[in-house]
Design a protein around this motif. Sequence first.
Motif, PDB file in Angstrom:
ATOM      1  N   SER A 191      -6.285  -4.903 -10.098  1.00 34.93           N
ATOM      2  CA  SER A 191      -5.639  -3.987  -9.155  1.00 34.93           C
ATOM      3  C   SER A 191      -4.122  -4.086  -9.162  1.00 34.93           C
ATOM      4  CB  SER A 191      -6.140  -4.267  -7.730  1.00 34.93           C
ATOM      5  OG  SER A 191      -5.722  -5.559  -7.292  1.00 34.93           O
ATOM      6  N   LEU A 192      -3.549  -4.906 -10.036  1.00 35.42           N
ATOM      7  CA  LEU A 192      -2.125  -5.227  -9.949  1.00 35.42           C
ATOM      8  C   LEU A 192      -1.230  -4.236 -10.687  1.00 35.42           C
ATOM      9  CD1 LEU A 192      -2.147  -9.108 -10.486  1.00 35.42           C
ATOM     10  CD2 LEU A 192      -2.378  -7.818  -8.353  1.00 35.42           C
ATOM     11  N   GLU A 193      -0.074  -3.971 -10.082  1.00 32.04           N
ATOM     12  CA  GLU A 193       1.052  -3.305 -10.731  1.00 32.04           C
ATOM     13  C   GLU A 193       2.279  -4.174 -10.470  1.00 32.04           C
ATOM     14  OE1 GLU A 193       1.009  -0.855 -12.697  1.00 32.04           O
ATOM     15  OE2 GLU A 193      -0.896   0.146 -12.264  1.00 32.04           O
ATOM     16  N   LEU A 194       2.980  -4.576 -11.534  1.00 30.22           N
ATOM     17  CA  LEU A 194       4.134  -5.464 -11.402  1.00 30.22           C
ATOM     18  C   LEU A 194       5.439  -4.702 -11.553  1.00 30.22           C
ATOM     19  CD1 LEU A 194       1.895  -7.656 -11.875  1.00 30.22           C
ATOM     20  CD2 LEU A 194       3.658  -8.976 -13.049  1.00 30.22           C
ATOM     21  N   PHE A 195       6.380  -5.012 -10.652  1.00 33.35           N
ATOM     22  CA  PHE A 195       7.732  -4.459 -10.718  1.00 33.35           C
ATOM     23  C   PHE A 195       8.730  -5.610 -10.622  1.00 33.35           C
ATOM     24  CE2 PHE A 195       5.282  -0.858  -9.269  1.00 33.35           C
ATOM     25  CZ  PHE A 195       5.896   0.243  -9.835  1.00 33.35           C
ATOM     26  N   GLY A 196       9.638  -5.684 -11.590  1.00 29.51           N
ATOM     27  CA  GLY A 196      10.742  -6.634 -11.509  1.00 29.51           C
ATOM     28  C   GLY A 196      11.959  -5.929 -10.945  1.00 29.51           C
ATOM     29  N   ILE A 197      12.529  -6.479  -9.872  1.00 36.55           N
ATOM     30  CA  ILE A 197      13.699  -5.858  -9.254  1.00 36.55           C
ATOM     31  C   ILE A 197      14.875  -5.987 -10.202  1.00 36.55           C
ATOM     32  CG2 ILE A 197      15.296  -5.903  -7.305  1.00 36.55           C
ATOM     33  CD1 ILE A 197      13.021  -6.930  -5.575  1.00 36.55           C
ATOM     34  N   ARG A 198      15.372  -4.842 -10.662  1.00 34.77           N
ATOM     35  CA  ARG A 198      16.435  -4.807 -11.657  1.00 34.77           C
ATOM     36  C   ARG A 198      17.748  -5.328 -11.064  1.00 34.77           C
ATOM     37  NH1 ARG A 198      18.349   0.845 -14.563  1.00 34.77           N
ATOM     38  NH2 ARG A 198      19.798  -0.095 -16.066  1.00 34.77           N
ATOM     39  N   ARG A 199      18.477  -6.175 -11.810  1.00 34.90           N
ATOM     40  CA  ARG A 199      18.134  -6.638 -13.132  1.00 34.90           C
ATOM     41  C   ARG A 199      17.573  -8.045 -13.122  1.00 34.90           C
ATOM     42  NH1 ARG A 199      20.802  -3.411 -16.955  1.00 34.90           N
ATOM     43  NH2 ARG A 199      22.349  -2.031 -16.026  1.00 34.90           N
ATOM     44  N   SER A 200      17.950  -8.839 -12.167  1.00 32.96           N
ATOM     45  CA  SER A 200      17.629 -10.261 -12.220  1.00 32.96           C
ATOM     46  C   SER A 200      16.146 -10.557 -12.058  1.00 32.96           C
ATOM     47  CB  SER A 200      18.434 -11.015 -11.150  1.00 32.96           C
ATOM     48  OG  SER A 200      18.194 -10.461  -9.873  1.00 32.96           O
ATOM     49  N   GLY A 201      15.401  -9.617 -11.495  1.00 28.97           N
ATOM     50  CA  GLY A 201      13.977  -9.852 -11.315  1.00 28.97           C
ATOM     51  C   GLY A 201      13.132  -9.485 -12.521  1.00 28.97           C
ATOM     52  N   VAL A 202      13.744  -8.823 -13.503  1.00 31.68           N
ATOM     53  CA  VAL A 202      12.984  -8.375 -14.670  1.00 31.68           C
ATOM     54  C   VAL A 202      12.519  -9.529 -15.562  1.00 31.68           C
ATOM     55  CG1 VAL A 202      13.061  -6.982 -16.773  1.00 31.68           C
ATOM     56  CG2 VAL A 202      13.988  -6.067 -14.634  1.00 31.68           C
ATOM     57  N   PRO A 203      13.396 -10.491 -15.932  1.00 27.86           N
ATOM     58  CA  PRO A 203      12.914 -11.585 -16.778  1.00 27.86           C
ATOM     59  C   PRO A 203      11.776 -12.395 -16.173  1.00 27.86           C
ATOM     60  CG  PRO A 203      15.302 -11.474 -16.847  1.00 27.86           C
ATOM     61  CD  PRO A 203      14.872 -10.548 -15.765  1.00 27.86           C
ATOM     62  N   PRO A 204      11.870 -12.842 -14.893  1.00 26.95           N
ATOM     63  CA  PRO A 204      10.720 -13.562 -14.345  1.00 26.95           C
ATOM     64  C   PRO A 204       9.470 -12.693 -14.226  1.00 26.95           C
ATOM     65  CG  PRO A 204      12.396 -13.235 -12.652  1.00 26.95           C
ATOM     66  CD  PRO A 204      13.017 -12.853 -13.953  1.00 26.95           C
ATOM     67  N   ALA A 205       9.641 -11.388 -13.997  1.00 27.51           N
ATOM     68  CA  ALA A 205       8.478 -10.497 -13.946  1.00 27.51           C
ATOM     69  C   ALA A 205       7.765 -10.459 -15.288  1.00 27.51           C
ATOM     70  CB  ALA A 205       8.902  -9.093 -13.527  1.00 27.51           C
ATOM     71  N   ARG A 206       8.529 -10.461 -16.378  1.00 28.95           N
ATOM     72  CA  ARG A 206       7.924 -10.472 -17.703  1.00 28.95           C
ATOM     73  C   ARG A 206       7.105 -11.735 -17.924  1.00 28.95           C
ATOM     74  NH1 ARG A 206      13.324  -8.686 -21.068  1.00 28.95           N
ATOM     75  NH2 ARG A 206      13.202  -6.451 -20.701  1.00 28.95           N
ATOM     76  N   VAL A 207       7.680 -12.857 -17.517  1.00 28.67           N
ATOM     77  CA  VAL A 207       6.984 -14.126 -17.716  1.00 28.67           C
ATOM     78  C   VAL A 207       5.717 -14.187 -16.869  1.00 28.67           C
ATOM     79  CG1 VAL A 207       7.179 -16.628 -17.517  1.00 28.67           C
ATOM     80  CG2 VAL A 207       9.137 -15.295 -18.293  1.00 28.67           C
ATOM     81  N   VAL A 208       5.821 -13.792 -15.609  1.00 22.55           N
ATOM     82  CA  VAL A 208       4.645 -13.789 -14.734  1.00 22.55           C
ATOM     83  C   VAL A 208       3.568 -12.867 -15.292  1.00 22.55           C
ATOM     84  CG1 VAL A 208       3.806 -13.098 -12.451  1.00 22.55           C
ATOM     85  CG2 VAL A 208       5.902 -14.442 -12.647  1.00 22.55           C
ATOM     86  N   ALA A 209       3.974 -11.700 -15.792  1.00 22.20           N
ATOM     87  CA  ALA A 209       3.011 -10.767 -16.370  1.00 22.20           C
ATOM     88  C   ALA A 209       2.309 -11.379 -17.576  1.00 22.20           C
ATOM     89  CB  ALA A 209       3.699  -9.464 -16.765  1.00 22.20           C
ATOM     90  N   ASP A 210       3.061 -12.055 -18.422  1.00 19.05           N
ATOM     91  CA  ASP A 210       2.474 -12.688 -19.595  1.00 19.05           C
ATOM     92  C   ASP A 210       1.512 -13.805 -19.200  1.00 19.05           C
ATOM     93  OD1 ASP A 210       3.484 -11.139 -21.631  1.00 19.05           O
ATOM     94  OD2 ASP A 210       5.290 -12.330 -21.858  1.00 19.05           O
ATOM     95  N   GLU A 211       1.895 -14.593 -18.203  1.00 23.59           N
ATOM     96  CA  GLU A 211       1.025 -15.679 -17.751  1.00 23.59           C
ATOM     97  C   GLU A 211      -0.272 -15.130 -17.160  1.00 23.59           C
ATOM     98  OE1 GLU A 211       1.275 -18.858 -18.095  1.00 23.59           O
ATOM     99  OE2 GLU A 211       3.337 -19.099 -18.797  1.00 23.59           O
ATOM    100  N   ILE A 212      -0.156 -14.086 -16.337  1.00 19.01           N
ATOM    101  CA  ILE A 212      -1.353 -13.474 -15.768  1.00 19.01           C
ATOM    102  C   ILE A 212      -2.214 -12.872 -16.867  1.00 19.01           C
ATOM    103  CG2 ILE A 212      -2.206 -11.605 -14.287  1.00 19.01           C
ATOM    104  CD1 ILE A 212       0.199 -12.047 -12.488  1.00 19.01           C
TER     105      ILE A 212
END
Length: 208
Positions: free
Chosen positions: A70-91
């Motif tokens: 059910s998840l949709e991920l958004f990284g708050i631009r710009r500083s939230g994008v790199p950790p969002a990528r990592v979290v997405a990959d881990e999930i």
Amino acid sequence: MAACLRHLVRQVVPSSQDEQTLHVSHFFALKSITSSQHMGRTRIMSPERVRRTLRRLAYEIIEHNRGAESLELFGIRRSGVPPARVVADEIGEVEEQALEPYALDVTPFRDDRPDLAPPEETPHDVDATDRDVILVDDVVFTGRTARAALDAVLQYGRPRSIQLVVLVDRGHREYPIQPDFTGRRLQTKHDEEVVVEADGECAVYVED
């Protein structure tokens, strides 16, 4: 380990050109780090600590939402994008499904920029209606950016829930906003700055 690193290097946010050049490999620097302090800057989280913390947050998100369907991920631009990528990959690695985190520009929705109108068209083709939206940022401070992110997400529909994930919560809130998932809480002075560097070695610093 080599297969895991190749997986993490994959780019998943097709937003602006400058964001496309910000690889997850820059966010994950696998170096042996010792604590350091110089020129008013103190490192409080090493790359290894950041990596472990984001992995833990990914597991917490999966457990809370009973999976990732059910998840949709958004990284708050710009500083939230790199950790969002990592979290997405881990999930994605745990759940064996690809997750695409989207860069969320909250600038037109900030209460300190009334001169900017919201975009007429949404930057991404995603429908968040009845989905569990995961907002990812590096640091939560006053809460104003997170508040703007709530309005920005509503461009994409009416989510079932919106959950905030931050690597660092440094306090000093001005709005009644609290993260659902927090990597680390810090007691900081109001005039100090928490910096999360995502170029080269990824680490968290406090500057005074």
